[in-house]
Design a protein around this motif. Structure first.
Motif, mmCIF file in Angstrom:
data_model
loop_
_atom_site.group_PDB
_atom_site.id
_atom_site.type_symbol
_atom_site.label_atom_id
_atom_site.label_comp_id
_atom_site.label_asym_id
_atom_site.label_seq_id
_atom_site.Cartn_x
_atom_site.Cartn_y
_atom_site.Cartn_z
ATOM 1 N N HIS A 181 0.836 -1.207 0.000
ATOM 2 C CA HIS A 181 0.000 0.000 0.000
ATOM 3 C C HIS A 181 0.874 1.261 0.000
ATOM 4 O O HIS A 181 0.659 2.164 -0.807
ATOM 5 N N GLU A 182 1.840 1.323 0.898
ATOM 6 C CA GLU A 182 2.632 2.555 1.048
ATOM 7 C C GLU A 182 3.504 2.823 -0.179
ATOM 8 O O GLU A 182 3.602 3.953 -0.642
ATOM 9 N N HIS A 224 1.413 4.987 -2.731
ATOM 10 C CA HIS A 224 1.729 6.399 -2.484
ATOM 11 C C HIS A 224 3.040 6.894 -3.069
ATOM 12 O O HIS A 224 3.144 8.062 -3.441
ATOM 13 N N GLU A 259 -5.577 9.498 -0.238
ATOM 14 C CA GLU A 259 -5.991 8.087 -0.216
ATOM 15 C C GLU A 259 -7.015 7.734 -1.299
ATOM 16 O O GLU A 259 -6.903 6.686 -1.928
HETATM 17 FE FE LIG Z 1 -2.235 5.313 2.757
#
Ligand SMILES: [Fe+2]
Length: 260
Positions: A122-123, A127, A167
């Protein structure tokens, strides 16, 4: 926030590298390959540019120093290795210092589709590509600085800005290709990448700061509402607006009724 995680973040060896077992690289590969097939025409161009710059590959979990080298050069950010869960104070401190927290564990195969605590997929996949973009990086940094200075109640409102942009943000792509995704919560989730753009279930609204701050969310469901910025550069206008004044205004007006 949960206070305990069933995962433990891995620690680097003396050379600064983490020795993940093959089974964990394999989970990364599954997630990476599955996402690449769906984000190709759904992620915004700025995300794809960042992905190219980072040079992520399907075969292994990337090492944080490799990501730092690219982030440092593009926006001055780096990735900070953290345990599975950190406090809000620590989270804001890191962002304010242009350090993006990443817990160095990856989900188990039986939790491929969803897990509550953000893992390294996820990170990093969600992102880090956009942290190479100055507008996205600036919003993330400003959020950290505001969060540090905010009261507990203000933080609850501020968190909705982060949620609906960093997000779960959508953007009207400038190259007339239509709606695209820039939110990392979507881009690291197979089901939400499809749902956010292709489903007729969610409400999709034009971004309005006060409206965003008044919109409740849940972390454990596909989002019922997405906010669309008219172009990626709009993130700069958000950074330059008086966000804390908008928070105070939103607090006066109160919350919207949840759509969940
Ligand atoms: Fe996040």
């Amino acid at each position: 926030m949960k206070t305990a995680s069933s995962y433990t973040a891995r620690k680097p060896d003396a050379s600064g590298l983490i020795d993940y077992p093959d089974s964990e690289h394999e989970v990364w590969s599954l997630l990476y390959n599955r996402q690449m097939t769906v984000i190709i025409d759904r992620a915004c161009p700025e995300y794809h540019q960042g992905l190219d710059l980072l040079g992520l590959t399907a075969d292994r979990i990337p090492q944080l120093p490799e990501l730092d080298a690219v982030l440092q050069q593009t926006t001055g950010w780096s990735v900070a290795r953290v345990p599975a869960l950190i406090s809000f104070d620590r989270f804001f401190q890191l962002l304010a210092n242009r350090q993006f927290p990443a817990a160095t564990f990856i989900r188990r195969k039986d939790e491929l589709d969803y897990l509550q605590e953000p893992d390294i997929f996820h990170e990093v996949f969600g992102h880090c590509p956009l942290l190479t973009n100055p507008d996205f990086a600036a919003l993330t940094e400003v959020y950290g600085k505001m969060g540090l200075a905010a009261s507990k109640e203000e933080r609850v409102y501020l968190a909705r800005l982060y949620w609906m942009t960093v997000e779960f943000g959508l953007v009207q792509s400038g190259d007339s290709e239509g709606l695209k995704i820039y939110g990392g919560g979507i881009l690291s989730s197979h089901s939400e990448t499809l749902y956010a753009l292709d489903s007729d279930q969610p409400v999709r609204k034009a971004f309005d700061l006060i409206d965003v701050l008044r919109t409740p969310y849940r972390i454990d469901i596909l989002q019922p509402v997405y906010f669309i910025i008219p172009e990626f550069h709009e993130l700069k206008s958000i950074v330059e607006s008086d966000i804390m004044e908008a928070v105070r205004e939103a607090m006066k007006l109160g919350m919207h009724k949840p759509l969940f």
